[in-house]
Design a protein around this motif. Structure first.
Motif, PDB file in Angstrom:
ATOM      1  N   HIS A  67       0.874  -1.209  -0.194  1.00  0.00           N
ATOM      2  CA  HIS A  67      -0.163   0.045  -0.176  1.00  0.00           C
ATOM      3  C   HIS A  67       1.103   1.250   0.080  1.00  0.00           C
ATOM      4  O   HIS A  67       1.618   1.567   1.034  1.00  0.00           O
ATOM      5  CB  HIS A  67      -0.841  -0.144   1.225  1.00  0.00           C
ATOM      6  N   PRO A  68       0.638   2.065  -0.946  1.00  0.00           N
ATOM      7  CA  PRO A  68       1.589   3.367  -1.103  1.00  0.00           C
ATOM      8  C   PRO A  68       1.517   4.272   0.291  1.00  0.00           C
ATOM      9  O   PRO A  68       2.618   4.894   0.758  1.00  0.00           O
ATOM     10  CB  PRO A  68       1.268   3.900  -2.204  1.00  0.00           C
ATOM     11  N   ALA A  69       0.420   4.386   0.868  1.00  0.00           N
ATOM     12  CA  ALA A  69       0.316   4.981   2.137  1.00  0.00           C
ATOM     13  C   ALA A  69       1.076   4.620   3.139  1.00  0.00           C
ATOM     14  O   ALA A  69       1.856   5.293   3.912  1.00  0.00           O
ATOM     15  CB  ALA A  69      -0.989   5.218   2.406  1.00  0.00           C
ATOM     16  N   VAL A  70       1.001   3.139   3.199  1.00  0.00           N
ATOM     17  CA  VAL A  70       2.049   2.603   4.157  1.00  0.00           C
ATOM     18  C   VAL A  70       3.380   2.576   3.899  1.00  0.00           C
ATOM     19  O   VAL A  70       3.918   3.090   5.015  1.00  0.00           O
ATOM     20  CB  VAL A  70       1.249   1.050   4.269  1.00  0.00           C
TER      21      VAL A  70
ATOM     22  N   ARG B 209      -8.105   6.970   9.954  1.00  0.00           N
ATOM     23  CA  ARG B 209      -8.915   5.676  10.074  1.00  0.00           C
ATOM     24  C   ARG B 209      -8.353   4.939   8.870  1.00  0.00           C
ATOM     25  O   ARG B 209      -8.048   3.469   9.059  1.00  0.00           O
ATOM     26  CB  ARG B 209     -10.293   5.954  10.197  1.00  0.00           C
ATOM     27  N   ALA B 210      -8.312   5.419   7.773  1.00  0.00           N
ATOM     28  CA  ALA B 210      -7.940   4.647   6.657  1.00  0.00           C
ATOM     29  C   ALA B 210      -6.337   4.055   6.684  1.00  0.00           C
ATOM     30  O   ALA B 210      -6.255   3.157   6.214  1.00  0.00           O
ATOM     31  CB  ALA B 210      -8.016   5.489   5.298  1.00  0.00           C
ATOM     32  N   LEU B 211      -5.554   4.897   7.412  1.00  0.00           N
ATOM     33  CA  LEU B 211      -4.076   4.669   7.541  1.00  0.00           C
ATOM     34  C   LEU B 211      -4.076   3.400   8.448  1.00  0.00           C
ATOM     35  O   LEU B 211      -3.436   2.502   8.520  1.00  0.00           O
ATOM     36  CB  LEU B 211      -3.527   5.906   7.993  1.00  0.00           C
ATOM     37  N   GLN B 212      -4.825   3.634   9.607  1.00  0.00           N
ATOM     38  CA  GLN B 212      -4.965   2.505  10.431  1.00  0.00           C
ATOM     39  C   GLN B 212      -5.381   1.172   9.949  1.00  0.00           C
ATOM     40  O   GLN B 212      -4.885   0.041  10.154  1.00  0.00           O
ATOM     41  CB  GLN B 212      -5.742   2.770  11.752  1.00  0.00           C
ATOM     42  N   GLU B 213      -6.362   1.030   9.215  1.00  0.00           N
ATOM     43  CA  GLU B 213      -7.021   0.122   8.442  1.00  0.00           C
ATOM     44  C   GLU B 213      -5.930  -0.590   7.427  1.00  0.00           C
ATOM     45  O   GLU B 213      -5.578  -1.798   7.255  1.00  0.00           O
ATOM     46  CB  GLU B 213      -7.960   0.356   7.655  1.00  0.00           C
ATOM     47  N   ALA B 214      -4.915   0.213   6.723  1.00  0.00           N
ATOM     48  CA  ALA B 214      -3.997  -0.057   5.932  1.00  0.00           C
ATOM     49  C   ALA B 214      -2.992  -1.074   6.643  1.00  0.00           C
ATOM     50  O   ALA B 214      -2.400  -1.739   6.270  1.00  0.00           O
ATOM     51  CB  ALA B 214      -3.655   0.772   5.090  1.00  0.00           C
ATOM     52  N   PHE B 215      -2.455  -0.240   7.730  1.00  0.00           N
ATOM     53  CA  PHE B 215      -1.394  -0.788   8.627  1.00  0.00           C
ATOM     54  C   PHE B 215      -1.997  -2.163   9.369  1.00  0.00           C
ATOM     55  O   PHE B 215      -0.938  -3.086   9.133  1.00  0.00           O
ATOM     56  CB  PHE B 215      -1.073   0.089   9.686  1.00  0.00           C
TER      57      PHE B 215
ATOM     58  N   LEU C 114       1.021  11.764  10.743  1.00  0.00           N
ATOM     59  CA  LEU C 114       1.246  10.521   9.851  1.00  0.00           C
ATOM     60  C   LEU C 114       0.254  10.433   8.671  1.00  0.00           C
ATOM     61  O   LEU C 114       0.571  10.028   7.463  1.00  0.00           O
ATOM     62  CB  LEU C 114       1.495   9.289  10.578  1.00  0.00           C
ATOM     63  N   ALA C 115      -1.047  10.589   9.125  1.00  0.00           N
ATOM     64  CA  ALA C 115      -2.062  10.389   8.115  1.00  0.00           C
ATOM     65  C   ALA C 115      -1.805  11.380   6.904  1.00  0.00           C
ATOM     66  O   ALA C 115      -2.241  11.320   5.804  1.00  0.00           O
ATOM     67  CB  ALA C 115      -3.437  10.605   8.695  1.00  0.00           C
ATOM     68  N   ALA C 116      -1.470  12.698   7.455  1.00  0.00           N
ATOM     69  CA  ALA C 116      -1.119  13.633   6.359  1.00  0.00           C
ATOM     70  C   ALA C 116      -0.077  13.296   5.474  1.00  0.00           C
ATOM     71  O   ALA C 116      -0.221  13.703   4.243  1.00  0.00           O
ATOM     72  CB  ALA C 116      -0.813  15.116   7.092  1.00  0.00           C
ATOM     73  N   VAL C 117       0.926  12.606   6.018  1.00  0.00           N
ATOM     74  CA  VAL C 117       2.124  12.212   5.170  1.00  0.00           C
ATOM     75  C   VAL C 117       1.387  11.075   4.036  1.00  0.00           C
ATOM     76  O   VAL C 117       1.724  11.035   3.060  1.00  0.00           O
ATOM     77  CB  VAL C 117       3.201  11.625   6.134  1.00  0.00           C
ATOM     78  N   ALA C 118       0.671  10.478   4.577  1.00  0.00           N
ATOM     79  CA  ALA C 118       0.221   9.161   3.702  1.00  0.00           C
ATOM     80  C   ALA C 118      -0.891   9.717   2.957  1.00  0.00           C
ATOM     81  O   ALA C 118      -1.239   8.932   1.739  1.00  0.00           O
ATOM     82  CB  ALA C 118      -0.679   8.094   4.786  1.00  0.00           C
ATOM     83  N   ARG C 119      -1.317  11.081   3.018  1.00  0.00           N
ATOM     84  CA  ARG C 119      -2.295  11.515   2.086  1.00  0.00           C
ATOM     85  C   ARG C 119      -3.892  10.837   2.041  1.00  0.00           C
ATOM     86  O   ARG C 119      -4.283  10.530   1.286  1.00  0.00           O
ATOM     87  CB  ARG C 119      -2.012  11.729   0.730  1.00  0.00           C
ATOM     88  N   CYS C 120      -4.088  10.184   3.515  1.00  0.00           N
ATOM     89  CA  CYS C 120      -5.545   9.504   3.880  1.00  0.00           C
ATOM     90  C   CYS C 120      -5.707   9.870   5.064  1.00  0.00           C
ATOM     91  O   CYS C 120      -5.164  10.561   5.741  1.00  0.00           O
ATOM     92  CB  CYS C 120      -5.280   8.321   3.506  1.00  0.00           C
ATOM     93  N   SER C 121      -6.871   9.522   5.345  1.00  0.00           N
ATOM     94  CA  SER C 121      -7.384   9.733   6.764  1.00  0.00           C
ATOM     95  C   SER C 121      -6.907   8.852   7.926  1.00  0.00           C
ATOM     96  O   SER C 121      -6.394   7.797   7.471  1.00  0.00           O
ATOM     97  CB  SER C 121      -9.062   9.507   6.664  1.00  0.00           C
TER      98      SER C 121
END
Length: 341
Positions: free
Chosen positions: A235-238, A267-273, A258-265
């Motif tokens: 996942h690119p955000a991860v 919650r979405a970042l947590q789910e991806a990790f 970290l979510a700002a770095v990932a360019r997602c919310s």
């Protein structure tokens, strides 16, 4: 065969599409051979068999779209078997609007798909679809190149990936709702008066988003590529957050940052990790910091001027008891033991 611009989704009307004014009816026929020829031209070489009473056979097919995405509707009035060649240059995501079909990949998989459910036909496999009388479906068509690049992006690898899909439908109820949401947006833009119809940039973004959503919501199968087993993060955000955690482990990073770095919310970042690394973003950051603290303690062995508390605080551990517990769990002994070794 009848060809019309009325775009009638069926004799009963478009009860699953927001607006069908931009669909064109290409087939409206009771003739089996005529239907087979017309739909073979629209899809791929196509063998059609009426398994019920030939007098009951009827077919309707319509489509509409813009560069990148084609939407279509298809209905057979009698029990019918469809046996096409592999699609080759594109992929279809099929959703049953009414009735059901039994779809199979000879010698591999078979599944009955009911009203409201989806299945994916990738470009590579042969398949058969056994239609119940009156069954009707809509399809989303994406070019193979678009799908293969989306698969590469999802898996975090370079270049296109030969992306195959099982016939199992969506991966979860949440995924089904997400796919339904993007599908509705596509229908609005393609078949209604959406601005993407007149904006190549928006049309391209919508196409790419649809392909990316397909990767996350359906069962993707790739030839030997498994992000969880090869060390490739899928996942690119991860990947972006992992890089920041490595580079800025000594900074007081928050989940929001970290979510700002990932360019997602967040919650979405947590789910991806959780999906790809079986941890959380802050959990991953903690492990990086723990490793740095360990390296510093090892380097300071025999140096009486360095303390465990100094090292812990430097790497963001304000609670020494928790730091000691995390360290014990990872390294099998207390941080003070490392310092005295």
């Amino acid at each position: 065969m009848s060809e019309s611009d009325t775009g009638s989704i069926s004799p009963d009307g478009p009860n699953d599409l927001i607006d069908n004014s931009n669909m064109r009816t290409l087939v409206l026929s009771n003739d089996l051979e005529e239907t087979q020829e017309a739909i073979s031209s629209a899809y791929s070489p196509y063998r059609l068999s009426c398994l019920g009473d030939p007098e009951d056979f009827s077919a309707w097919y319509a489509e509409g779209g813009f560069p990148g995405i084609t939407l279509s509707g298809l209905q057979y009035g009698a029990e019918t078997l469809v046996d096409p060649q592999p699609l080759g240059s594109y992929l279809l995501v099929c959703r049953l609007v009414n009735g059901g079909v039994r779809v199979s990949s000879p010698g591999r998989e078979e599944r009955f798909v009911g009203t409201g459910q989806t299945y994916v036909l990738d470009p590579y496999r042969k398949f058969q679809v056994h239609w119940t009388p009156g069954a009707r479906m809509t399809t989303v068509r994406l070019a193979r190149e678009t799908v293969e690049q989306a698969a590469a992006d999802a898996l975090g690898v370079e270049g296109p990936v030969r992306a195959r899909f099982t016939l199992e439908g969506t991966v979860s109820g949440k995924a089904a709702r997400s796919w339904e949401g993007i599908s509705e947006a596509v229908h609005r833009e393609v078949l209604g008066e959406g601005i993407a119809r007149n904006s190549p940039i928006l049309a391209s973004h919508l196409t790419q988003t649809t392909a990316a959503m397909l990767m996350e919501t359906h069962h993707l199968v790739t030839g030997g590529i498994d992000a969880r087993r090869t060390g490739v993060v899928a996942h690119p955000a991860v990947r972006r957050v992992m890089a920041v955690a490595e580079e800025r482990a000594d900074e007081p990073l928050t989940l929001t940052e970290l979510a700002a770095v990932a360019r997602c919310s967040p919650r979405a970042l947590q789910e991806a990790f959780r999906r790809y690394l079986d941890t959380t973003p802050l959990g991953y950051l903690r492990e990086v910091r723990l490793g740095r603290a360990h390296e510093e303690l090892v380097a300071a062995q025999g140096n009486g001027g360095v303390t465990v508390s100094d090292v812990a605080y430097r790497w963001g551990f304000s609670n020494l008891g928790r730091f000691a517990a995390y360290y014990q769990q990872r390294y099998g002994h207390a941080p003070s033991h490392t310092l005295r070794m």
